[in-house]
Scaffold this active site. Structure first.
Site, PDB file in Angstrom:
ATOM      1  N   LYS A  14       6.870  -0.637 -11.511  1.00  0.00           N
ATOM      2  CA  LYS A  14       6.110   0.631 -11.541  1.00  0.00           C
ATOM      3  C   LYS A  14       6.879   1.770 -10.878  1.00  0.00           C
ATOM      4  O   LYS A  14       6.973   2.852 -11.425  1.00  0.00           O
ATOM      5  CB  LYS A  14       4.788   0.503 -10.749  1.00  0.00           C
ATOM      6  CG  LYS A  14       3.784  -0.452 -11.298  1.00  0.00           C
ATOM      7  CD  LYS A  14       2.457  -0.339 -10.543  1.00  0.00           C
ATOM      8  CE  LYS A  14       2.516  -0.876  -9.122  1.00  0.00           C
ATOM      9  NZ  LYS A  14       2.609  -2.324  -9.009  1.00  0.00           N
ATOM     10  N   ARG A  90      -6.617   0.540  -8.421  1.00  0.00           N
ATOM     11  CA  ARG A  90      -6.337  -0.892  -8.348  1.00  0.00           C
ATOM     12  C   ARG A  90      -7.608  -1.725  -8.388  1.00  0.00           C
ATOM     13  O   ARG A  90      -7.541  -2.945  -8.341  1.00  0.00           O
ATOM     14  CB  ARG A  90      -5.619  -1.168  -7.027  1.00  0.00           C
ATOM     15  CG  ARG A  90      -4.196  -1.659  -7.194  1.00  0.00           C
ATOM     16  CD  ARG A  90      -3.642  -1.838  -5.797  1.00  0.00           C
ATOM     17  NE  ARG A  90      -2.449  -2.604  -5.755  1.00  0.00           N
ATOM     18  CZ  ARG A  90      -1.217  -2.095  -5.738  1.00  0.00           C
ATOM     19  NH1 ARG A  90      -1.038  -0.806  -5.826  1.00  0.00           N
ATOM     20  NH2 ARG A  90      -0.188  -2.895  -5.628  1.00  0.00           N
ATOM     21  N   ARG A 129      13.951  -8.063  -3.505  1.00  0.00           N
ATOM     22  CA  ARG A 129      13.673  -6.799  -2.825  1.00  0.00           C
ATOM     23  C   ARG A 129      13.416  -7.040  -1.339  1.00  0.00           C
ATOM     24  O   ARG A 129      13.815  -6.242  -0.493  1.00  0.00           O
ATOM     25  CB  ARG A 129      12.454  -6.127  -3.478  1.00  0.00           C
ATOM     26  CG  ARG A 129      12.150  -4.764  -2.892  1.00  0.00           C
ATOM     27  CD  ARG A 129      11.066  -4.057  -3.656  1.00  0.00           C
ATOM     28  NE  ARG A 129       9.754  -4.552  -3.300  1.00  0.00           N
ATOM     29  CZ  ARG A 129       8.619  -4.175  -3.907  1.00  0.00           C
ATOM     30  NH1 ARG A 129       8.655  -3.337  -4.903  1.00  0.00           N
ATOM     31  NH2 ARG A 129       7.464  -4.657  -3.518  1.00  0.00           N
ATOM     32  N   ARG A 135       9.875  -4.680   3.963  1.00  0.00           N
ATOM     33  CA  ARG A 135       8.420  -4.644   3.788  1.00  0.00           C
ATOM     34  C   ARG A 135       7.795  -5.948   4.267  1.00  0.00           C
ATOM     35  O   ARG A 135       8.275  -7.030   3.939  1.00  0.00           O
ATOM     36  CB  ARG A 135       8.071  -4.402   2.309  1.00  0.00           C
ATOM     37  CG  ARG A 135       8.164  -2.953   1.917  1.00  0.00           C
ATOM     38  CD  ARG A 135       7.920  -2.724   0.448  1.00  0.00           C
ATOM     39  NE  ARG A 135       6.664  -3.283  -0.060  1.00  0.00           N
ATOM     40  CZ  ARG A 135       6.103  -2.910  -1.207  1.00  0.00           C
ATOM     41  NH1 ARG A 135       6.683  -1.971  -1.938  1.00  0.00           N
ATOM     42  NH2 ARG A 135       4.988  -3.470  -1.619  1.00  0.00           N
ATOM     43  N   ARG A 146      -0.625 -11.557  -3.276  1.00  0.00           N
ATOM     44  CA  ARG A 146      -0.714 -10.277  -4.001  1.00  0.00           C
ATOM     45  C   ARG A 146      -0.910 -10.497  -5.491  1.00  0.00           C
ATOM     46  O   ARG A 146      -1.628  -9.757  -6.158  1.00  0.00           O
ATOM     47  CB  ARG A 146       0.548  -9.439  -3.758  1.00  0.00           C
ATOM     48  CG  ARG A 146       0.547  -8.769  -2.381  1.00  0.00           C
ATOM     49  CD  ARG A 146       1.943  -8.469  -1.900  1.00  0.00           C
ATOM     50  NE  ARG A 146       2.616  -7.432  -2.647  1.00  0.00           N
ATOM     51  CZ  ARG A 146       3.940  -7.296  -2.679  1.00  0.00           C
ATOM     52  NH1 ARG A 146       4.711  -8.122  -2.001  1.00  0.00           N
ATOM     53  NH2 ARG A 146       4.482  -6.328  -3.381  1.00  0.00           N
TER      54      ARG A 146
HETATM   55  P1  ADP Z   1       3.235  -3.550  -5.175  1.00  0.00           P
HETATM   56  O1  ADP Z   1       2.692  -3.101  -6.492  1.00  0.00           O
HETATM   57  O2  ADP Z   1       4.631  -4.028  -5.217  1.00  0.00           O
HETATM   58  O3  ADP Z   1       2.310  -4.508  -4.462  1.00  0.00           O
HETATM   59  P2  ADP Z   1       2.539  -1.021  -3.804  1.00  0.00           P
HETATM   60  O4  ADP Z   1       3.511  -0.255  -3.030  1.00  0.00           O
HETATM   61  O5  ADP Z   1       1.894  -0.375  -4.972  1.00  0.00           O
HETATM   62  O6  ADP Z   1       3.362  -2.301  -4.207  1.00  0.00           O
HETATM   63  O7  ADP Z   1       1.359  -1.541  -2.824  1.00  0.00           O
HETATM   64  C1  ADP Z   1       1.613  -2.256  -1.643  1.00  0.00           C
HETATM   65  C2  ADP Z   1       0.299  -2.619  -0.952  1.00  0.00           C
HETATM   66  O8  ADP Z   1      -0.388  -1.410  -0.551  1.00  0.00           O
HETATM   67  C3  ADP Z   1      -0.724  -3.380  -1.791  1.00  0.00           C
HETATM   68  O9  ADP Z   1      -0.524  -4.778  -1.781  1.00  0.00           O
HETATM   69  C4  ADP Z   1      -2.041  -2.982  -1.111  1.00  0.00           C
HETATM   70  O10 ADP Z   1      -2.265  -3.735   0.065  1.00  0.00           O
HETATM   71  C5  ADP Z   1      -1.804  -1.558  -0.684  1.00  0.00           C
HETATM   72  N1  ADP Z   1      -2.281  -0.619  -1.724  1.00  0.00           N
HETATM   73  C6  ADP Z   1      -1.514   0.219  -2.490  1.00  0.00           C
HETATM   74  N2  ADP Z   1      -2.284   0.912  -3.352  1.00  0.00           N
HETATM   75  C7  ADP Z   1      -3.562   0.511  -3.144  1.00  0.00           C
HETATM   76  C8  ADP Z   1      -4.811   0.821  -3.734  1.00  0.00           C
HETATM   77  N3  ADP Z   1      -4.913   1.724  -4.734  1.00  0.00           N
HETATM   78  N4  ADP Z   1      -5.929   0.203  -3.265  1.00  0.00           N
HETATM   79  C9  ADP Z   1      -5.859  -0.680  -2.268  1.00  0.00           C
HETATM   80  N5  ADP Z   1      -4.723  -1.049  -1.672  1.00  0.00           N
HETATM   81  C10 ADP Z   1      -3.573  -0.468  -2.095  1.00  0.00           C
END
Ligand code: ADP
Length: 191
Positions: A14, A90, A129, A135, A146
Site C-alpha cells: 500500500k 480498516r 522489512r 517497527r 495482523r
Molecule cells: P500495515 O498495513 O503494514 O499493517 P500500517 O502502517 O497501515 O501498516 O498500520 C500499522 C498499524 O497501525 C496497524 O496494525 C494498526 O495497529 C494501526 N492502524 C493503522 N491504521 C489504522 C486504522 N485505520 N484503524 C486502526 N488501527 C490502525
C-alpha cells in the site's frame, strides 16, 4: 477530484504504491499508520496508547483513529486534486464514519483499490522489512496476528465498497512497476 482508498493485507505494498500514485496524480497522501508512528516517535499521549495496540498486532480503537483522520482531512484546502487514504478505513465502522465526513464537505470516494498478495509473500516481505524498519510490529508473531485481524476486521470493508459499486481488485503480485501499471489503468478510467 480523485479520492482513493488503498487497501489490502499488511505487506501488500500500500505504502509503496501510494507514493507512486501521489507522484503521478498529484494527490494528498494520508497514511494512518504513518500518522500513528509519528505520534509514537514524539511520545505523545496518543502515541503511547496507540503503541500498546500496534505492538500486539491489534487495531487502534475506531474513535481514536477517526478523530485523527478527520482533523487531517479538514486541514486540506478545497483546491486539491484529491486524496489517497492508505490504511483507512480498516473497519466497517470507520468506513461509515468516512462516508459522513466526506459527504459533509461535498466529497466522495472514487474507488477502493484492493491489493491482493499471497500470504507467504506477505510474511516474507514483512520479515524482510522488519530487519531495517525498527517497527515493533514487524516480527513473526505480530505479523500473524495482523493478518488474522485483517481477515476478520478489514476484509469486510471491501464488501462495503462493492455494494456502493466503488471497488477495484488489483493483483498485487509482480514487480512494483507492473502493479503500478495495473493501478494506473484503473485510475485513468476514473478521471
Ligand atoms: P500495515 O498495513 O503494514 O499493517 P500500517 O502502517 O497501515 O501498516 O498500520 C500499522 C498499524 O497501525 C496497524 O496494525 C494498526 O495497529 C494501526 N492502524 C493503522 N491504521 C489504522 C486504522 N485505520 N484503524 C486502526 N488501527 C490502525
Amino acid at each position: 477530484m480523485l479520492n482513493i482508498i488503498i487497501c489490502g493485507a499488511p505487506g501488500c505494498g500500500k505504502g509503496t504504491q501510494s507514493d507512486l500514485i501521489v507522484g503521478k496524480y498529484n494527490l494528498k497522501h494520508l497514511s494512518t499508520g504513518d500518522l500513528l508512528r509519528k505520534e509514537i516517535a514524539e511520545k505523545s499521549e496518543l502515541g503511547i496508547t496507540a503503541e500498546s495496540y500496534i505492538s500486539k498486532g491489534n487495531l487502534v480503537p475506531d474513535e481514536m483513529i477517526i478523530n485523527i483522520l478527520s482533523k487531517n482531512i479538514e486541514a486540506f484546502d478545497n483546491d486539491i486534486n484529491g486524496m489517497i487514504l492508505d490504511g483507512f478505513p480498516r473497519t466497517v465502522a470507520q468506513a461509515e464514519a468516512l462516508q459522513t465526513m466526506l459527504s459533509n464537505s461535498g466529497k466522495e470516494i472514487s474507488t477502493l483499490l484492493d491489493l491482493s498478495v499471497e500470504k507467504d509473500e506477505l510474511i516474507d516481505r514483512l520479515l524482510k522489512r522488519g530487519q531495517t524498519s525498527g517497527r515493533s510490529d514487524d516480527n513473526l508473531e505480530t505479523i500473524q496476528k495482523r493478518l488474522e485481524v485483517y481477515e476478520l476486521q478489514t476484509a469486510p470493508v471491501s464488501d462495503f465498497y462493492k455494494k456502493l459499486g466503488k471497488y477495484a481488485a488489483v493483483d498485487g503480485m509482480g514487480s512494483v512497476e507492473e502493479i503500478f501499471g495495473r493501478i494506473a489503468s484503473i485510475l485513468d478510467s476514473k478521471k
